[in-house]
Design a protein around this motif. Sequence first.
Motif, PDB file in Angstrom:
ATOM      1  N   VAL A   9      28.862  38.368  30.382  1.00 39.57           N
ATOM      2  CA  VAL A   9      28.425  37.094  30.966  1.00 39.57           C
ATOM      3  C   VAL A   9      27.912  36.169  29.868  1.00 39.57           C
ATOM      4  CG1 VAL A   9      26.787  35.976  32.528  1.00 39.57           C
ATOM      5  CG2 VAL A   9      27.902  38.107  33.219  1.00 39.57           C
ATOM      6  N   ALA A  10      27.073  36.721  28.985  1.00 41.32           N
ATOM      7  CA  ALA A  10      26.538  35.919  27.881  1.00 41.32           C
ATOM      8  C   ALA A  10      27.651  35.460  26.945  1.00 41.32           C
ATOM      9  CB  ALA A  10      25.503  36.727  27.110  1.00 41.32           C
ATOM     10  N   GLY A  23      21.789  27.054  37.658  1.00 42.38           N
ATOM     11  CA  GLY A  23      21.528  28.043  38.706  1.00 42.38           C
ATOM     12  C   GLY A  23      22.330  29.310  38.542  1.00 42.38           C
ATOM     13  N   LYS A  24      23.421  29.246  37.778  1.00 50.89           N
ATOM     14  CA  LYS A  24      24.279  30.411  37.540  1.00 50.89           C
ATOM     15  C   LYS A  24      24.534  31.197  38.829  1.00 50.89           C
ATOM     16  CE  LYS A  24      23.590  31.226  32.614  1.00 50.89           C
ATOM     17  NZ  LYS A  24      23.194  32.192  31.579  1.00 50.89           N
ATOM     18  N   SER A  25      25.303  30.633  39.717  1.00 52.24           N
ATOM     19  CA  SER A  25      25.641  31.300  40.974  1.00 52.24           C
ATOM     20  C   SER A  25      26.415  32.572  40.684  1.00 52.24           C
ATOM     21  CB  SER A  25      26.478  30.367  41.853  1.00 52.24           C
ATOM     22  OG  SER A  25      27.771  30.188  41.289  1.00 52.24           O
ATOM     23  N   ILE A  26      26.499  33.443  41.680  1.00 49.25           N
ATOM     24  CA  ILE A  26      27.219  34.710  41.518  1.00 49.25           C
ATOM     25  C   ILE A  26      28.676  34.451  41.120  1.00 49.25           C
ATOM     26  CG2 ILE A  26      28.026  36.769  42.701  1.00 49.25           C
ATOM     27  CD1 ILE A  26      25.058  36.811  42.082  1.00 49.25           C
ATOM     28  N   THR A  27      29.289  33.453  41.733  1.00 54.17           N
ATOM     29  CA  THR A  27      30.687  33.147  41.423  1.00 54.17           C
ATOM     30  C   THR A  27      30.844  32.728  39.970  1.00 54.17           C
ATOM     31  OG1 THR A  27      31.096  32.460  43.707  1.00 54.17           O
ATOM     32  CG2 THR A  27      32.660  31.705  42.038  1.00 54.17           C
ATOM     33  N   ILE A  28      29.934  31.873  39.491  1.00 47.74           N
ATOM     34  CA  ILE A  28      29.993  31.424  38.100  1.00 47.74           C
ATOM     35  C   ILE A  28      29.753  32.594  37.150  1.00 47.74           C
ATOM     36  CG2 ILE A  28      28.817  30.036  36.354  1.00 47.74           C
ATOM     37  CD1 ILE A  28      30.706  28.447  38.079  1.00 47.74           C
ATOM     38  N   LYS A  30      30.469  35.712  37.652  1.00 47.70           N
ATOM     39  CA  LYS A  30      31.685  36.533  37.636  1.00 47.70           C
ATOM     40  C   LYS A  30      32.755  35.891  36.760  1.00 47.70           C
ATOM     41  CE  LYS A  30      31.141  38.759  42.151  1.00 47.70           C
ATOM     42  NZ  LYS A  30      31.733  38.973  43.481  1.00 47.70           N
ATOM     43  N   ALA A  31      32.860  34.569  36.861  1.00 49.69           N
ATOM     44  CA  ALA A  31      33.840  33.860  36.043  1.00 49.69           C
ATOM     45  C   ALA A  31      33.472  33.963  34.562  1.00 49.69           C
ATOM     46  CB  ALA A  31      33.922  32.390  36.469  1.00 49.69           C
ATOM     47  N   MET A  32      32.187  33.852  34.252  1.00 45.18           N
ATOM     48  CA  MET A  32      31.725  34.013  32.869  1.00 45.18           C
ATOM     49  C   MET A  32      32.047  35.418  32.347  1.00 45.18           C
ATOM     50  SD  MET A  32      28.001  32.156  32.914  1.00 45.18           S
ATOM     51  CE  MET A  32      27.818  30.373  33.066  1.00 45.18           C
ATOM     52  N   ALA A  33      31.841  36.412  33.209  1.00 42.87           N
ATOM     53  CA  ALA A  33      32.135  37.797  32.815  1.00 42.87           C
ATOM     54  C   ALA A  33      33.615  37.966  32.511  1.00 42.87           C
ATOM     55  CB  ALA A  33      31.706  38.761  33.920  1.00 42.87           C
ATOM     56  N   ALA A  34      34.459  37.368  33.353  1.00 45.39           N
ATOM     57  CA  ALA A  34      35.904  37.469  33.147  1.00 45.39           C
ATOM     58  C   ALA A  34      36.301  36.823  31.823  1.00 45.39           C
ATOM     59  CB  ALA A  34      36.642  36.800  34.303  1.00 45.39           C
ATOM     60  N   ALA A  35      35.698  35.664  31.526  1.00 48.31           N
ATOM     61  CA  ALA A  35      36.027  34.953  30.294  1.00 48.31           C
ATOM     62  C   ALA A  35      35.434  35.638  29.068  1.00 48.31           C
ATOM     63  CB  ALA A  35      35.516  33.519  30.379  1.00 48.31           C
ATOM     64  N   GLY A  36      34.328  36.340  29.260  1.00 47.93           N
ATOM     65  CA  GLY A  36      33.628  36.920  28.115  1.00 47.93           C
ATOM     66  C   GLY A  36      34.013  38.343  27.763  1.00 47.93           C
ATOM     67  N   GLN A  37      34.784  39.015  28.635  1.00 50.39           N
ATOM     68  CA  GLN A  37      35.131  40.422  28.387  1.00 50.39           C
ATOM     69  C   GLN A  37      35.838  40.607  27.047  1.00 50.39           C
ATOM     70  OE1 GLN A  37      34.271  43.086  29.847  1.00 50.39           O
ATOM     71  NE2 GLN A  37      33.618  42.513  31.895  1.00 50.39           N
ATOM     72  N   ASP A  91      31.523  43.270  36.162  1.00 51.77           N
ATOM     73  CA  ASP A  91      30.840  42.146  36.807  1.00 51.77           C
ATOM     74  C   ASP A  91      31.808  41.151  37.427  1.00 51.77           C
ATOM     75  OD1 ASP A  91      28.273  43.058  36.073  1.00 51.77           O
ATOM     76  OD2 ASP A  91      28.514  42.235  34.062  1.00 51.77           O
ATOM     77  N   THR A  92      33.051  41.167  36.987  1.00 50.47           N
ATOM     78  CA  THR A  92      34.026  40.202  37.494  1.00 50.47           C
ATOM     79  C   THR A  92      34.331  40.420  38.971  1.00 50.47           C
ATOM     80  OG1 THR A  92      35.042  40.005  35.316  1.00 50.47           O
ATOM     81  CG2 THR A  92      36.363  39.310  37.191  1.00 50.47           C
ATOM     82  N   VAL A  93      34.318  41.661  39.430  1.00 55.39           N
ATOM     83  CA  VAL A  93      34.717  41.954  40.810  1.00 55.39           C
ATOM     84  C   VAL A  93      33.611  42.575  41.651  1.00 55.39           C
ATOM     85  CG1 VAL A  93      37.116  42.267  40.128  1.00 55.39           C
ATOM     86  CG2 VAL A  93      35.602  44.252  40.203  1.00 55.39           C
ATOM     87  N   THR A  94      32.538  43.046  41.023  1.00 52.46           N
ATOM     88  CA  THR A  94      31.533  43.792  41.774  1.00 52.46           C
ATOM     89  C   THR A  94      30.737  42.883  42.708  1.00 52.46           C
ATOM     90  OG1 THR A  94      29.792  45.465  41.555  1.00 52.46           O
ATOM     91  CG2 THR A  94      29.635  43.552  40.127  1.00 52.46           C
TER      92      THR A  94
END
Length: 323
Positions: A9-10, A23-28, A30-37, A91-94
């Motif tokens: 995520v970071a 606010g870093k919503s759950i959806t955001i 997850k998207a950050m996690a997908a981009a950061g993996q 984190d992307t799907v959980t």
Amino acid sequence: MVLVSSGSVAAGSHLFNDKSQQGKSITIKKAMAAAGQSEMMATWDRLFDFPTAQVLLTHADLRNRDRYVSIRNTIEALLSNGILPIVNENDTVTTDKLKVGDNDNLSAMVATAAKADALIICSDIDGLYDENPHINKQAKLLSDVYQINDTIYAMAGGATSDVGTGGMKTKIQAAEKAVSHGIDTYIVNGFKEESFNTLIAGDNPGTHFYPYKKPMLDGVHWMRHTTRVQGELIVSDQYQLEDTELTELLAEDLLSVKGDFSSGDTVLLRKDNGDKLAKVKTNYSSCLLNFVADSDNEDFSEQLDKTHEPILSKQYVALMESK
């Protein structure tokens, strides 16, 4: 060596504009996690001169016995080929229902799945103190812990770290999971190089939690510390365990059902007086068992009791020790 890491995520947050991060919503997230993996894994790859592999998990993977064994086999195959497994919660799907929630408990679950000899949990302080060292400079470090009890949990307090979701309490929870499986567990300061030099030398740089002399059986440990109850079965106070073994549950002993669950899910077996008896798998759904508990039809109850499929499975039963 197996590494349990977070940071996706970071690692991905800089790719999102400031407005979307508010606010870093759950959806955001997850998207950050997908981009950061990929960036997170690339960072680890730059630090090692041997190959690495990413293993993404959710709690759903760990609490399903077949998938749990599959995780173990995959980790063993990676290690036997000289590849470092880097485990991260997916984190992307959980979701809240499917996530472990912190790396401390995740690391303990992975340690037991991998049949590890030792679990090393890195913190921003030297180990477990009798008081919060951020507040009381006179707090004393506990070098050795032979039993994890309420006193130890009281010392852990709440979360003190500004990063991640785990504090000292989750580290104690993780230590309890690991030591009950016979795994030596250490909490050390991960910001100090000498912590690792001391470990390599065979000494203790932080807090050493000693394992049970008689560890839980693998299946029982998995049921107790990895599965998550999906509901409760309330039974009559007359229902008894025989020599700490689960006896067959008859329809007449079932008083009520709490929660929604399916056949094969883990449930908590509890007496009407509140005593917790065991975590166990049910062979029937909550829908059917609710009907059984509410039914006055004795013929139906007798039919259920005579079936070849008992209400509760006796495989991987984890007896409870407290109310």
